[in-house]
Design a protein around this motif. Sequence first.
Motif, mmCIF file in Angstrom:
data_model
loop_
_atom_site.group_PDB
_atom_site.id
_atom_site.type_symbol
_atom_site.label_atom_id
_atom_site.label_comp_id
_atom_site.label_asym_id
_atom_site.label_seq_id
_atom_site.Cartn_x
_atom_site.Cartn_y
_atom_site.Cartn_z
ATOM 1 N N LEU A 173 0.739 -1.224 -0.176
ATOM 2 C CA LEU A 173 -0.067 -0.158 -0.162
ATOM 3 C C LEU A 173 0.867 1.464 -0.038
ATOM 4 O O LEU A 173 1.795 1.286 0.343
ATOM 5 N N SER A 174 0.232 2.348 -0.555
ATOM 6 C CA SER A 174 1.024 3.511 -0.239
ATOM 7 C C SER A 174 0.920 4.049 1.297
ATOM 8 O O SER A 174 -0.032 3.720 1.889
ATOM 9 N N PRO A 175 1.639 4.901 1.521
ATOM 10 C CA PRO A 175 1.754 5.383 2.844
ATOM 11 C C PRO A 175 0.296 6.070 3.192
ATOM 12 O O PRO A 175 -0.190 5.941 4.178
ATOM 13 N N GLU A 176 -0.269 6.662 2.181
ATOM 14 C CA GLU A 176 -1.435 7.235 2.496
ATOM 15 C C GLU A 176 -2.725 6.242 2.537
ATOM 16 O O GLU A 176 -3.540 6.391 3.317
ATOM 17 N N GLN A 177 -2.801 5.188 1.762
ATOM 18 C CA GLN A 177 -3.431 4.278 1.862
ATOM 19 C C GLN A 177 -3.478 3.610 3.381
ATOM 20 O O GLN A 177 -4.361 3.184 4.096
ATOM 21 N N LEU A 178 -2.239 3.066 3.681
ATOM 22 C CA LEU A 178 -2.017 2.528 4.867
ATOM 23 C C LEU A 178 -2.552 3.162 5.909
ATOM 24 O O LEU A 178 -3.060 2.675 6.956
ATOM 25 N N GLN A 179 -2.141 4.585 6.126
ATOM 26 C CA GLN A 179 -2.585 5.463 7.140
ATOM 27 C C GLN A 179 -4.294 5.405 7.002
ATOM 28 O O GLN A 179 -4.845 5.370 8.268
ATOM 29 N N THR A 180 -4.770 5.499 5.937
ATOM 30 C CA THR A 180 -6.283 5.582 5.945
ATOM 31 C C THR A 180 -6.886 4.472 6.563
ATOM 32 O O THR A 180 -7.793 4.302 7.243
ATOM 33 N N VAL A 181 -6.596 3.267 6.069
ATOM 34 C CA VAL A 181 -6.999 1.920 6.656
ATOM 35 C C VAL A 181 -6.717 1.791 7.912
ATOM 36 O O VAL A 181 -7.472 1.258 8.821
ATOM 37 N N THR A 182 -5.379 2.042 8.508
ATOM 38 C CA THR A 182 -5.048 1.743 9.922
ATOM 39 C C THR A 182 -5.886 2.799 10.831
ATOM 40 O O THR A 182 -6.326 2.416 11.983
ATOM 41 N N THR A 183 -5.969 3.830 10.515
ATOM 42 C CA THR A 183 -6.815 4.919 11.084
ATOM 43 C C THR A 183 -8.258 4.443 11.222
ATOM 44 O O THR A 183 -8.851 4.446 12.144
ATOM 45 N N PHE A 184 -8.565 3.935 10.332
ATOM 46 C CA PHE A 184 -10.275 3.284 9.930
ATOM 47 C C PHE A 184 -10.280 2.236 11.298
ATOM 48 O O PHE A 184 -11.483 2.221 11.614
ATOM 49 N N MET A 185 -9.410 1.352 11.097
ATOM 50 C CA MET A 185 -9.507 0.298 11.871
ATOM 51 C C MET A 185 -9.213 0.854 13.350
ATOM 52 O O MET A 185 -10.131 0.172 14.300
ATOM 53 N N SER A 186 -8.705 1.705 13.917
ATOM 54 C CA SER A 186 -8.383 2.213 15.329
ATOM 55 C C SER A 186 -9.523 2.921 15.384
ATOM 56 O O SER A 186 -10.043 2.836 16.938
ATOM 57 N N ALA A 187 -10.195 3.506 14.988
ATOM 58 C CA ALA A 187 -11.640 4.336 14.944
ATOM 59 C C ALA A 187 -12.885 3.271 15.163
ATOM 60 O O ALA A 187 -13.973 3.716 15.761
ATOM 61 N N ASN A 188 -12.752 2.206 14.538
ATOM 62 C CA ASN A 188 -14.213 1.269 14.407
ATOM 63 C C ASN A 188 -13.964 -0.181 14.905
ATOM 64 O O ASN A 188 -14.790 -0.845 14.310
ATOM 65 N N PHE A 189 -12.767 -0.212 15.684
ATOM 66 C CA PHE A 189 -12.405 -1.962 15.765
ATOM 67 C C PHE A 189 -13.450 -2.653 16.568
ATOM 68 O O PHE A 189 -13.625 -3.711 16.640
ATOM 69 N N SER A 190 -14.463 -1.649 17.498
ATOM 70 C CA SER A 190 -15.541 -2.376 18.142
ATOM 71 C C SER A 190 -16.595 -2.643 17.333
ATOM 72 O O SER A 190 -17.354 -3.501 17.705
ATOM 73 N N SER A 191 -16.786 -2.299 16.247
ATOM 74 C CA SER A 191 -17.687 -2.709 15.067
ATOM 75 C C SER A 191 -17.256 -4.054 14.220
ATOM 76 O O SER A 191 -16.016 -4.521 14.355
ATOM 77 N N ASN A 192 -18.141 -4.374 13.722
ATOM 78 C CA ASN A 192 -17.760 -5.605 12.598
ATOM 79 C C ASN A 192 -17.421 -5.286 11.361
ATOM 80 O O ASN A 192 -17.966 -5.215 10.243
ATOM 81 N N ILE A 193 -16.104 -5.151 11.263
ATOM 82 C CA ILE A 193 -15.460 -4.548 10.207
ATOM 83 C C ILE A 193 -15.164 -5.602 9.214
ATOM 84 O O ILE A 193 -14.780 -6.695 9.617
ATOM 85 N N THR A 194 -15.500 -5.222 7.905
ATOM 86 C CA THR A 194 -15.218 -6.328 6.991
ATOM 87 C C THR A 194 -14.125 -6.130 6.073
ATOM 88 O O THR A 194 -13.731 -4.971 6.151
ATOM 89 N N LEU A 195 -13.844 -7.084 5.268
ATOM 90 C CA LEU A 195 -12.558 -6.961 4.216
ATOM 91 C C LEU A 195 -13.049 -6.065 3.301
ATOM 92 O O LEU A 195 -12.270 -5.195 2.618
ATOM 93 N N ASP A 196 -14.186 -6.149 2.925
ATOM 94 C CA ASP A 196 -14.880 -5.130 1.889
ATOM 95 C C ASP A 196 -14.810 -3.735 2.257
ATOM 96 O O ASP A 196 -14.435 -2.798 1.304
ATOM 97 N N GLN A 197 -15.193 -3.334 3.595
ATOM 98 C CA GLN A 197 -14.997 -2.297 4.133
ATOM 99 C C GLN A 197 -13.491 -1.450 3.783
ATOM 100 O O GLN A 197 -13.159 -0.539 3.592
ATOM 101 N N LEU A 198 -12.559 -2.471 4.525
ATOM 102 C CA LEU A 198 -11.285 -1.859 4.403
ATOM 103 C C LEU A 198 -10.583 -1.765 2.923
ATOM 104 O O LEU A 198 -9.911 -0.608 2.674
ATOM 105 N N ALA A 199 -11.052 -2.537 2.027
ATOM 106 C CA ALA A 199 -10.626 -2.442 0.526
ATOM 107 C C ALA A 199 -11.184 -1.289 0.061
ATOM 108 O O ALA A 199 -10.626 -0.416 -0.636
ATOM 109 N N LYS A 200 -12.396 -0.926 0.473
ATOM 110 C CA LYS A 200 -12.963 0.216 0.069
ATOM 111 C C LYS A 200 -12.491 1.558 0.369
ATOM 112 O O LYS A 200 -12.101 2.518 -0.339
ATOM 113 N N GLU A 201 -11.874 1.527 1.617
ATOM 114 C CA GLU A 201 -11.109 2.692 2.300
ATOM 115 C C GLU A 201 -9.744 2.664 1.588
ATOM 116 O O GLU A 201 -9.484 3.871 1.280
ATOM 117 N N ALA A 202 -9.182 1.883 1.126
ATOM 118 C CA ALA A 202 -7.914 1.872 0.278
ATOM 119 C C ALA A 202 -8.154 2.099 -1.103
ATOM 120 O O ALA A 202 -7.262 2.315 -2.020
#
Length: 284
Positions: A173-202
């Motif tokens: 991933l590019s630095p921007e993509q990695l930052q976007t995805v890991t920030t999304f994970m940190s903010a929403n880890f209590s939810s049922n995060i799917t692979l599709d959601q993460l792929a969409k973020e990237a």
Amino acid sequence: MIKTCRDQSYRELVVEERAAGHDSGTWTYQLPDQWFGIVTPIRGVCQIEGRENGGGWLGTTLGPGEVCRVAPNNLIRLSRTPPRRLPFEVVYIQLSVEVLQRALDTHTTAPVRDVSELQTLRAFDPHVASMAQALLHARKTGAGERYAMSAAHYLAEYLLHPRRDASPRTGGLSPEQLQTVTTFMSANFSSNITLDQLAKEAGLSRYHFLRRFSAATGKTPLQYLTELRLEAACHLLAVDNDPVSQVGRRCGFPNPEHFARVFRKHVGCAPSQYRQQGQLASSP
């Protein structure tokens, strides 16, 4: 609190670690004269701030594979990332400016001519990030001065002539993509995060996202997300009195049996035992 980044480990290279657990304070580090600093997270993500030329603070989030490079006499400030302010752990590498200057004097083709030009608040550099962990392990296991000198000289050469893979690894991933995805994970880890959601973020397909995330971090998205959730669970078990099952739900484990099984596999004990051990350790 201002802490000076310096101890007496080696003459040309200093390596130390610092973990932000239950404290909510901010650390301000003053880089000493004649020492160049590198900061990289080895667990979790953190907020890092540095002084702007005009005197104000500039801030960003430092995540996996990223480093902050700090010139001598400069200040940096570290804190847990809002809104959840989860624990994190970082490694500091301090490199003697004398070593850097000798390398500069030897290599007239270096892209920089002054150590201060190497400063940056955030750069994606998985090579230095992994080297930080290796140096920390070496110090803990008693590596001697000769090892430290060799590592210091190698690091100086690398900083002045970075390899091409200092940017994301091929296929990563590019630095921007990695930052976007890991920030999304940190903010929403209590939810049922799917692979599709993460792929969409990237902005990628499921297949390409899975392959590139693993190439960039060395972990699958599920492994990375599980570690985030367990870090949060450990923190809550130590500071809250909520039932263990509720802690699990707050950290993305709605099934108590699954939470206990995953926790034991990664932490080495049941969540209730972890809480009891923490209470015993904190009792007078």
